[in-house]
Design an enzyme around this catalytic site. Structure first.
Site, PDB file in Angstrom:
ATOM      1  N   HIS A  90       0.801  -1.236   0.000  1.00 55.57           N
ATOM      2  CA  HIS A  90       0.000   0.000   0.000  1.00 55.57           C
ATOM      3  C   HIS A  90       0.831   1.282   0.000  1.00 55.57           C
ATOM      4  CE1 HIS A  90       0.862  -0.189   4.311  1.00 55.57           C
ATOM      5  NE2 HIS A  90       0.674   1.110   4.294  1.00 55.57           N
TER       6      HIS A  90
HETATM    7  C1  UD1 Z   1      -1.868   5.587   6.087  1.00 57.12           C
HETATM    8  C2  UD1 Z   1      -0.502   6.020   6.580  1.00 57.12           C
HETATM    9  C3  UD1 Z   1       0.505   4.902   6.433  1.00 57.12           C
HETATM   10  C4  UD1 Z   1      -0.003   3.615   7.046  1.00 57.12           C
HETATM   11  C5  UD1 Z   1      -1.349   3.275   6.467  1.00 57.12           C
HETATM   12  C6  UD1 Z   1      -1.904   2.019   7.097  1.00 57.12           C
HETATM   13  C7  UD1 Z   1      -0.093   8.439   6.306  1.00 57.12           C
HETATM   14  C8  UD1 Z   1       0.726   9.434   5.588  1.00 57.12           C
HETATM   15  N1  UD1 Z   1       0.006   7.166   5.861  1.00 57.12           N
HETATM   16  O1  UD1 Z   1      -1.776   5.433   4.677  1.00 57.12           O
HETATM   17  O2  UD1 Z   1       1.716   5.282   7.075  1.00 57.12           O
HETATM   18  O3  UD1 Z   1       0.914   2.582   6.781  1.00 57.12           O
HETATM   19  O4  UD1 Z   1      -2.237   4.363   6.703  1.00 57.12           O
HETATM   20  O5  UD1 Z   1      -3.002   1.517   6.404  1.00 57.12           O
HETATM   21  O6  UD1 Z   1      -0.779   8.774   7.231  1.00 57.12           O
HETATM   22  N2  UD1 Z   1      -9.138   4.620   2.220  1.00 57.12           N
HETATM   23  C9  UD1 Z   1     -10.321   3.892   2.168  1.00 57.12           C
HETATM   24  N3  UD1 Z   1     -10.889   3.508   3.334  1.00 57.12           N
HETATM   25  C10 UD1 Z   1     -10.349   3.802   4.529  1.00 57.12           C
HETATM   26  C11 UD1 Z   1      -9.157   4.556   4.568  1.00 57.12           C
HETATM   27  C12 UD1 Z   1      -8.551   4.941   3.404  1.00 57.12           C
HETATM   28  O7  UD1 Z   1     -10.863   3.600   1.116  1.00 57.12           O
HETATM   29  O8  UD1 Z   1     -10.909   3.410   5.564  1.00 57.12           O
HETATM   30  C13 UD1 Z   1      -8.496   5.017   0.937  1.00 57.12           C
HETATM   31  C14 UD1 Z   1      -9.008   6.327   0.410  1.00 57.12           C
HETATM   32  O9  UD1 Z   1      -9.183   6.173  -0.971  1.00 57.12           O
HETATM   33  C15 UD1 Z   1      -7.867   7.297   0.684  1.00 57.12           C
HETATM   34  C16 UD1 Z   1      -6.656   6.413   0.661  1.00 57.12           C
HETATM   35  O10 UD1 Z   1      -7.105   5.137   1.118  1.00 57.12           O
HETATM   36  O11 UD1 Z   1      -7.807   8.310  -0.252  1.00 57.12           O
HETATM   37  C17 UD1 Z   1      -5.531   6.933   1.492  1.00 57.12           C
HETATM   38  O12 UD1 Z   1      -5.840   6.853   2.861  1.00 57.12           O
HETATM   39  P1  UD1 Z   1      -4.976   7.641   3.952  1.00 57.12           P
HETATM   40  O13 UD1 Z   1      -5.570   7.365   5.233  1.00 57.12           O
HETATM   41  O14 UD1 Z   1      -4.771   9.010   3.583  1.00 57.12           O
HETATM   42  O15 UD1 Z   1      -3.542   6.968   3.900  1.00 57.12           O
HETATM   43  P2  UD1 Z   1      -3.111   5.451   3.786  1.00 57.12           P
HETATM   44  O16 UD1 Z   1      -2.700   5.234   2.394  1.00 57.12           O
HETATM   45  O17 UD1 Z   1      -4.108   4.511   4.366  1.00 57.12           O
END
Ligand code: UD1
Length: 367
Positions: free
Chosen positions: A203
């Site tokens: 991811h």
């Molecule tokens: C975040 C952390 C990363 C961690 C990861 C664990 C930061 C910079 N990164 O990354 O260090 O390893 O979490 O999973 O904080 N999304 C969903 N459903 C959810 C949450 C997210 O669909 O419940 C999708 C959305 O499309 C969103 C994308 O994931 O745009 C990114 O989510 P975000 O929480 O910003 O960062 P992660 O990539 O999950």
């Protein structure tokens, strides 16, 4: 004391579990969920399975650019902390919720502590590295997982008395759930034999957002001689679809699944031939479980997992990935678990807080 924990993303719920248990016993513990992760299987499933108290506040920030997400969190956390007036704020790991929590606290002159302080990949292009470095610069108490993390903090000028080598709270969570992990029937339910498959997670933006890297990883793993179980982060699943790779995985060795619950994921991890991942915490869990780890990155902040032979870095290079898979079973994997990665980490943290209340103040800066 009134102690506020700020969490928002999946790995932070796992780190919070042992702390919540310990803090509830000795202090008033308030949990703020930023809402960074919001899908049931990325958030609530962990609170339910790990018996963590319901968050007292959910800021429901959700997804957006890093600047938008961190800014929204800072604004809403500022308001919430101002009302709560805690004696201490605790932040966990290296996500945008970690950075926003530490910033909101310091701007209100509220003392703060960082659980998992001092890890460094020395790659400032990673959003997590920025979050780690800035957080450690502004918190008052640093709870470090390893001796190398302590050394990183000392090198950056953190005072010795502000650093506590408490061990790894992620390892504590795992060890405390070992009974349930052992009893899980998920292998039977998924028709899997121990040692006959690999576990995959992927991811990191540097892998998922770069179509060439994502294709290299997926097409290499689609041809492995064993099955690859892949519970994909929602963002990764979206990129696979967007880049047309989803169809290519059909009928291949890769079995794509939605995100899994903690106990089931760890059971599968514990019985896998190897773990293939770009996550930070999973490199540590593999080490504790004694399962070889192949890391889809060119660097790691979890350097101890490399030192003791339990982990290797292959980036997104098909040749290196294949070689690491071929080397499995060659006897080169002799992982050992670092000191203090046990079931007393949260207790050490709470003791350090209680015994060092004099550090819970922010000195006025003289310019
Ligand atoms: C975040 C952390 C990363 C961690 C990861 C664990 C930061 C910079 N990164 O990354 O260090 O390893 O979490 O999973 O904080 N999304 C969903 N459903 C959810 C949450 C997210 O669909 O419940 C999708 C959305 O499309 C969103 C994308 O994931 O745009 C990114 O989510 P975000 O929480 O910003 O960062 P992660 O990539 O999950």
């Amino acid at each position: 004391m009134r102690i506020v924990s700020i969490v928002g993303a999946r790995p932070q719920f796992i780190k919070l579990a042992p702390l919540d248990r310990e803090l509830r016993e000795h202090h008033e513990h308030v949990i703020i969920h930023t809402g960074q992760h919001y899908d049931y299987e990325m958030s609530k499933a962990f609170f339910d399975q790990l018996d963590i108290s319901e968050p007292d506040h959910n800021l429901e920030i959700g997804s957006g650019s890093h600047a938008w997400q961190t800014g929204q969190m800072l604004y809403k956390l500022g308001e919430t902390l101002q009302n709560l007036k805690p004696h201490l704020v605790i932040v966990y790991g290296d996500t945008n919720s970690t950075l926003a929590g530490a910033l909101a606290a310091v701007k209100l002159h509220i003392p703060s502590a960082h659980v998992e302080a001092g890890y460094r990949s020395h790659d400032i292009s990673m959003p997590e590295e920025v979050n780690r470095v800035v957080t450690d610069r502004i918190v008052q108490l640093h709870f470090a997982p390893t001796r190398r993390a302590v050394q990183n903090l000392l090198n950056e000028g953190v005072e010795t008395e502000q650093i506590f080598m408490v061990g790894n709270v992620m390892a504590e969570s795992l060890l405390r759930h070992m009974d349930r992990i052992e009893k899980s029937k998920v292998l039977d339910e998924m028709n899997l034999e121990p040692g006959s498959y690999a576990m995959l997670t992927c991811h990191r933006p540097e892998n998922t957002n770069d179509p060439a890297r994502l294709r290299n990883i997926m097409t290499t793993l689609a041809e492995t001689p064993f099955e690859v179980i892949f519970p994909a982060h929602p963002r990764t699943a979206a990129y696979l679809e967007e880049s047309g790779l989803l169809g290519k995985l059909d009928g291949s060795s890769v079995r794509l699944l939605p995100p899994m619950k903690y106990i089931e994921f760890l059971k599968l991890q514990s019985q896998a031939a190897c773990v293939i991942t770009d996550s930070g915490g999973i490199q540590e869990e593999a080490l504790v479980l004694g399962v070889p780890c192949i890391t889809l990155r060119y660097n790691t902040e979890r350097v101890e997992t490399l030192d003791c032979g339990g982990n290797c870095l292959v980036g997104a290079d098909p040749k290196l990935i294949r070689e690491a898979i071929q080397a499995l079973g060659s006897g080169a994997w002799t992982g050992s678990v670092p000191e203090n990665w046990d079931t007393e980490v949260a207790a050490r943290i709470v003791r350090a807080i209680d015994e060092n209340r004099q550090l819970l103040r922010i000195e006025a800066q003289v310019f």
